[in-house]
Write a protein that holds these residues in place. Structure first.
Motif, PDB file in Angstrom:
ATOM      1  N   CYS A 336      -0.111  -1.422   0.204  1.00 24.25           N
ATOM      2  CA  CYS A 336       0.263   0.135  -0.193  1.00 24.25           C
ATOM      3  C   CYS A 336       0.896   1.052  -0.033  1.00 24.25           C
ATOM      4  CB  CYS A 336      -1.161  -0.358   1.251  1.00 24.25           C
ATOM      5  SG  CYS A 336      -1.828   1.452   1.229  1.00 24.25           S
ATOM      6  N   ILE A 337       1.766   1.517   1.143  1.00 28.43           N
ATOM      7  CA  ILE A 337       2.535   2.873   0.817  1.00 28.43           C
ATOM      8  C   ILE A 337       3.613   2.562  -0.058  1.00 28.43           C
ATOM      9  CG2 ILE A 337       4.533   2.901   2.275  1.00 28.43           C
ATOM     10  CD1 ILE A 337       2.172   3.274   3.891  1.00 28.43           C
ATOM     11  N   ALA A 338       4.144   1.678  -1.139  1.00 29.06           N
ATOM     12  CA  ALA A 338       4.513   1.723  -2.308  1.00 29.06           C
ATOM     13  C   ALA A 338       3.736   1.973  -3.530  1.00 29.06           C
ATOM     14  CB  ALA A 338       5.197  -0.026  -2.542  1.00 29.06           C
ATOM     15  N   HIS A 339       2.587   1.915  -3.134  1.00 31.61           N
ATOM     16  CA  HIS A 339       1.848   2.143  -4.530  1.00 31.61           C
ATOM     17  C   HIS A 339       1.304   3.888  -4.414  1.00 31.61           C
ATOM     18  CE1 HIS A 339       1.356  -0.947  -7.459  1.00 31.61           C
ATOM     19  NE2 HIS A 339       0.701  -1.480  -6.112  1.00 31.61           N
ATOM     20  N   THR A 340       0.944   4.267  -2.801  1.00 25.29           N
ATOM     21  CA  THR A 340       1.222   5.617  -2.662  1.00 25.29           C
ATOM     22  C   THR A 340       1.809   6.567  -3.199  1.00 25.29           C
ATOM     23  OG1 THR A 340      -0.434   4.768  -0.844  1.00 25.29           O
ATOM     24  CG2 THR A 340       0.219   7.580  -0.362  1.00 25.29           C
ATOM     25  N   ILE A 341       3.209   5.834  -2.941  1.00 27.66           N
ATOM     26  CA  ILE A 341       4.551   6.482  -3.577  1.00 27.66           C
ATOM     27  C   ILE A 341       4.368   7.077  -4.657  1.00 27.66           C
ATOM     28  CG2 ILE A 341       7.020   6.464  -3.313  1.00 27.66           C
ATOM     29  CD1 ILE A 341       7.405   5.631  -0.733  1.00 27.66           C
ATOM     30  N   VAL A 342       3.989   5.531  -5.620  1.00 23.04           N
ATOM     31  CA  VAL A 342       4.033   5.931  -7.324  1.00 23.04           C
ATOM     32  C   VAL A 342       3.127   6.612  -7.727  1.00 23.04           C
ATOM     33  CG1 VAL A 342       4.364   4.837  -9.487  1.00 23.04           C
ATOM     34  CG2 VAL A 342       5.253   4.465  -7.322  1.00 23.04           C
ATOM     35  N   ASN A 343       1.901   6.604  -6.614  1.00 24.18           N
ATOM     36  CA  ASN A 343       0.831   6.969  -7.607  1.00 24.18           C
ATOM     37  C   ASN A 343       0.692   8.823  -7.012  1.00 24.18           C
ATOM     38  OD1 ASN A 343      -0.650   4.623  -8.242  1.00 24.18           O
ATOM     39  ND2 ASN A 343      -1.734   4.386  -6.517  1.00 24.18           N
ATOM     40  N   SER A 344       0.933   9.096  -6.318  1.00 23.32           N
ATOM     41  CA  SER A 344       1.905  10.528  -5.653  1.00 23.32           C
ATOM     42  C   SER A 344       2.297  11.278  -6.822  1.00 23.32           C
ATOM     43  CB  SER A 344       1.453  11.133  -4.368  1.00 23.32           C
ATOM     44  OG  SER A 344       2.320  10.136  -3.146  1.00 23.32           O
ATOM     45  N   LEU A 345       3.765  10.671  -6.677  1.00 19.16           N
ATOM     46  CA  LEU A 345       4.666  11.426  -7.822  1.00 19.16           C
ATOM     47  C   LEU A 345       4.302  11.870  -8.910  1.00 19.16           C
ATOM     48  CD1 LEU A 345       7.383   9.646  -6.000  1.00 19.16           C
ATOM     49  CD2 LEU A 345       6.965  11.432  -6.117  1.00 19.16           C
ATOM     50  N   ALA A 346       3.380  10.716  -9.880  1.00 21.31           N
ATOM     51  CA  ALA A 346       2.843  10.894 -10.693  1.00 21.31           C
ATOM     52  C   ALA A 346       2.400  12.198 -11.057  1.00 21.31           C
ATOM     53  CB  ALA A 346       2.279   9.359 -11.031  1.00 21.31           C
ATOM     54  N   ILE A 347       1.427  12.712 -10.296  1.00 18.81           N
ATOM     55  CA  ILE A 347       0.503  13.844  -9.942  1.00 18.81           C
ATOM     56  C   ILE A 347       0.865  14.797  -9.594  1.00 18.81           C
ATOM     57  CG2 ILE A 347      -1.375  14.424  -8.872  1.00 18.81           C
ATOM     58  CD1 ILE A 347      -2.230  11.565  -7.949  1.00 18.81           C
ATOM     59  N   THR A 348       2.136  14.702  -9.484  1.00 18.93           N
ATOM     60  CA  THR A 348       2.251  16.637  -9.012  1.00 18.93           C
ATOM     61  C   THR A 348       4.079  17.146  -9.072  1.00 18.93           C
ATOM     62  OG1 THR A 348       2.511  15.937  -6.385  1.00 18.93           O
ATOM     63  CG2 THR A 348       1.219  17.170  -6.933  1.00 18.93           C
ATOM     64  N   SER A 349       4.783  16.146  -9.749  1.00 17.39           N
ATOM     65  CA  SER A 349       6.233  16.042 -10.127  1.00 17.39           C
ATOM     66  C   SER A 349       6.717  17.373 -10.624  1.00 17.39           C
ATOM     67  CB  SER A 349       6.709  14.655  -9.959  1.00 17.39           C
ATOM     68  OG  SER A 349       7.038  14.167  -9.232  1.00 17.39           O
ATOM     69  N   GLN A 382      -6.244   0.727  -8.412  1.00 19.17           N
ATOM     70  CA  GLN A 382      -6.354   1.760  -9.714  1.00 19.17           C
ATOM     71  C   GLN A 382      -4.527   2.454  -9.482  1.00 19.17           C
ATOM     72  OE1 GLN A 382      -7.503   2.508 -11.731  1.00 19.17           O
ATOM     73  NE2 GLN A 382     -10.173   1.589 -10.735  1.00 19.17           N
ATOM     74  N   GLU A 383      -3.984   2.130 -10.544  1.00 26.10           N
ATOM     75  CA  GLU A 383      -2.900   3.259  -9.900  1.00 26.10           C
ATOM     76  C   GLU A 383      -1.968   3.215 -11.110  1.00 26.10           C
ATOM     77  OE1 GLU A 383       0.474  -1.037  -9.628  1.00 26.10           O
ATOM     78  OE2 GLU A 383      -1.616  -2.015 -10.448  1.00 26.10           O
ATOM     79  N   PHE A 384      -0.889   3.879 -11.461  1.00 23.71           N
ATOM     80  CA  PHE A 384       0.270   4.387 -12.454  1.00 23.71           C
ATOM     81  C   PHE A 384       1.272   3.437 -12.915  1.00 23.71           C
ATOM     82  CE2 PHE A 384      -1.700   8.784 -10.633  1.00 23.71           C
ATOM     83  CZ  PHE A 384      -2.283   8.559 -11.773  1.00 23.71           C
ATOM     84  N   LYS A 385       1.201   2.688 -13.495  1.00 26.33           N
ATOM     85  CA  LYS A 385       1.915   1.705 -14.156  1.00 26.33           C
ATOM     86  C   LYS A 385       2.986   2.595 -14.600  1.00 26.33           C
ATOM     87  CE  LYS A 385      -3.048  -0.875 -14.314  1.00 26.33           C
ATOM     88  NZ  LYS A 385      -3.183  -2.231 -15.465  1.00 26.33           N
ATOM     89  N   ASP A 386       3.582   1.122 -15.053  1.00 27.64           N
ATOM     90  CA  ASP A 386       5.554   1.704 -15.662  1.00 27.64           C
ATOM     91  C   ASP A 386       4.881   1.621 -16.871  1.00 27.64           C
ATOM     92  OD1 ASP A 386       8.391   0.889 -16.539  1.00 27.64           O
ATOM     93  OD2 ASP A 386       7.373  -1.474 -16.611  1.00 27.64           O
ATOM     94  N   GLY A 387       6.003   2.437 -17.486  1.00 30.12           N
ATOM     95  CA  GLY A 387       5.415   3.422 -18.537  1.00 30.12           C
ATOM     96  C   GLY A 387       4.982   4.257 -18.714  1.00 30.12           C
ATOM     97  N   ASP A 388       3.817   4.792 -17.886  1.00 31.86           N
ATOM     98  CA  ASP A 388       3.498   5.811 -17.570  1.00 31.86           C
ATOM     99  C   ASP A 388       3.968   6.723 -17.664  1.00 31.86           C
ATOM    100  OD1 ASP A 388       1.212   4.400 -18.059  1.00 31.86           O
ATOM    101  OD2 ASP A 388       0.147   4.632 -15.870  1.00 31.86           O
ATOM    102  N   GLY A 389       5.445   7.632 -17.978  1.00 40.67           N
ATOM    103  CA  GLY A 389       5.285   9.316 -18.487  1.00 40.67           C
ATOM    104  C   GLY A 389       7.052   8.313 -17.078  1.00 40.67           C
ATOM    105  N   ILE A 390       7.367   9.278 -16.485  1.00 38.01           N
ATOM    106  CA  ILE A 390       8.087   9.114 -15.876  1.00 38.01           C
ATOM    107  C   ILE A 390       8.000   7.530 -14.390  1.00 38.01           C
ATOM    108  CG2 ILE A 390       9.337  11.133 -15.630  1.00 38.01           C
ATOM    109  CD1 ILE A 390       8.398  11.897 -12.775  1.00 38.01           C
ATOM    110  N   VAL A 391       6.966   7.412 -14.448  1.00 39.06           N
ATOM    111  CA  VAL A 391       6.675   5.994 -13.516  1.00 39.06           C
ATOM    112  C   VAL A 391       7.191   5.005 -14.505  1.00 39.06           C
ATOM    113  CG1 VAL A 391       4.831   4.533 -12.695  1.00 39.06           C
ATOM    114  CG2 VAL A 391       4.647   6.831 -12.386  1.00 39.06           C
ATOM    115  N   VAL A 392       8.194   3.767 -13.675  1.00 39.65           N
ATOM    116  CA  VAL A 392       8.319   2.446 -13.719  1.00 39.65           C
ATOM    117  C   VAL A 392       8.627   1.637 -12.952  1.00 39.65           C
ATOM    118  CG1 VAL A 392      10.141   3.608 -15.203  1.00 39.65           C
ATOM    119  CG2 VAL A 392      10.815   2.989 -12.586  1.00 39.65           C
ATOM    120  N   LYS A 393       8.755   0.127 -13.042  1.00 41.30           N
ATOM    121  CA  LYS A 393       8.202  -0.328 -12.419  1.00 41.30           C
ATOM    122  C   LYS A 393       9.382  -0.273 -11.157  1.00 41.30           C
ATOM    123  CE  LYS A 393       7.890  -5.599 -11.987  1.00 41.30           C
ATOM    124  NZ  LYS A 393       7.559  -6.913 -12.819  1.00 41.30           N
TER     125      LYS A 393
END
Length: 424
Positions: A336-349, A382-393
């Protein structure tokens, strides 16, 4: 996963080093500290002063009010406050105890003494050199990379103290690069509360006090108060409290803040939303302390790769970490913590840092909102996935990408922001 004793002690020490009190925005306070230290060594009040600073110091001091100066702003004001009334022994609280009569003396000093400010070409993002001149002597003090990290003291062509370049951060004992999300999560669950209680309780007390101050009085653009007029649910209150603390701090409030990653705004952003959620959920002190340990270390982990100062807004890292702390309060596990980090960073970076000023409060509110949304996305599958912009696995890989963006990718952005601000 089992944390070995050495890593456990390292994580405790990181919290001790990072979660320290500061009165006023840390960049002008670093100037006051440096000037106060130089004055102590010169042993007389200087007749003139040369201040050489890197671009990010110019950016972060230009628009913020220096505490205990009756509304003065800028590099000259911060330096004059340090010279006239600073207590270098108090580090980031160097001008916390200025008396009313000393405020007049600060203004008088600014009027009657020459303070020259020059941009400093430096490989260091945070670089301050202050030279104070008496009748026939001078003292130079230099700070690099960390707000109180003195690397050079020189008096009348004699080196009194020096650190080699590779030792610029000797005062930071621990290695931040040992941080990772899996171990942070495990540490937060296992840490003995007695090892961190004093540090975390001080953060709760100090940051809550300045948030209340920001809501009760007229500071800056009053973002905290504006938010509360839109609703009174816990999400809105969490954003409003963090914003209100910044409202007060950026406008010169004299109350201290416990900082994170060298920043009071980040210290408030990472803590106040979690504190408010803990009240809403009636969480025990033990649970709140653990959530704050988790969030503070996650924020520090993110900022380690970016650096203390950047064109990348540090509130983004802190807001993301606050979302993780809130998730922890609800029983969120490592996944849960890991996904929260990735999701939120994809929004406001993409939020830029254009210095310390009133709009920081609004950026804080947006960053906290992204942190909470990142958690809510996970709850809904729901999640932002590998390859969505700067998000990677992998959460660590995404954090590395954001660090690369903030430290390397935004270098030219930083230069342009400073040009825009100094051309006005």
């Amino acid at each position: 996963m089992v944390l070995d004793f050495k890593k456990y002690q390292t994580y405790v020490q990181i919290l001790k080093e990072e979660l320290v009190p500061a009165t006023g925005c840390t960049e002008p306070i670093a100037l006051s500290y440096c000037a106060s230290k130089a004055r102590d060594i010169l042993q007389v009040k200087p007749k003139r002063c040369l201040v050489e600073v890197s671009g990010n110091i110019i950016k972060n001091v230009k628009s913020v009010v220096v505490p205990n100066t009756n509304g003065l702003k800028g590099i000259e004001a911060a330096v004059a406050a340090g010279i006239v009334a600073g207590d270098a022994n108090k580090a980031l609280e160097v001008i916390a105890n200025i008396k009313d009569e000393e405020i007049f003396k600060i203004k008088e000093y600014l009027s009657n003494h020459f303070i020259e400010v020059k941009p400093l070409e430096s490989e260091h993002i945070l670089d301050i050199k202050i030279t104070l001149y008496g009748d026939d002597e001078y003292v130079l003090v230099r700070i690099v990379d960390q707000h109180t990290n003195i690397v050079l003291i020189e008096k009348n062509n004699k080196i009194l103290f020096s650190k080699e370049d590779k030792k610029y951060n000797d005062n930071i004992v621990t290695n931040r690069h040992e941080l990772n999300i899996a171990d942070i999560y495990e540490f937060s669950k296992k840490v003995e509360i007695t090892d961190i209680k004093e540090i975390i309780k001080r953060q709760i007390d100090y940051n809550s006090a300045i948030a209340r101050e920001g809501l009760d009085k007229n500071y800056g653009a009053n973002i905290g108060s504006v938010l509360l007029k839109t609703g009174n649910d816990v999400v809105t209150r969490a954003k409003a409290l963090a914003a209100a603390g910044s409202d007060a701090r950026m406008s010169g409030c004299e109350l201290p803040v416990v900082i994170n990653s060298g920043s009071g705004n980040q210290g408030m952003t990472v803590s106040l939303p979690i504190i408010e959620y803990a009240r809403e959920l009636d969480v025990s002190d033990d649970g709140l302390y653990r959530a704050l340990v988790l969030a503070n270390l996650i924020a520090i982990h993110q900022k380690t790769g970016i650096g203390r100062l950047s064109a990348y807004c540090g509130a983004v890292s802190a807001g993301c970490a606050a979302g993780c702390g809130i998730a922890y309060l609800y029983g969120g596990d490592y996944k849960c913590i890991a996904h929260t980090i990735v999701n939120s960073l994809a929004i406001t970076s993409g939020i830029i840092c254009d210095g310390a000023k009133s709009s920081c409060a609004a950026k804080i509110a947006a960053s906290v909102d992204a942190g909470i949304l990142g958690y809510q996305m996970y709850l809904e599958g729901q999640e932002f996935k590998d390859g969505d912009g700067i998000v990677v696995k992998g959460v660590e890989n995404t954090i590395k990408n954001v660090a690369r963006l903030g430290k390397i990718g935004m270098k030219e952005t930083d230069k342009e922001i400073i040009k825009i601000m100094t051309d006005c």
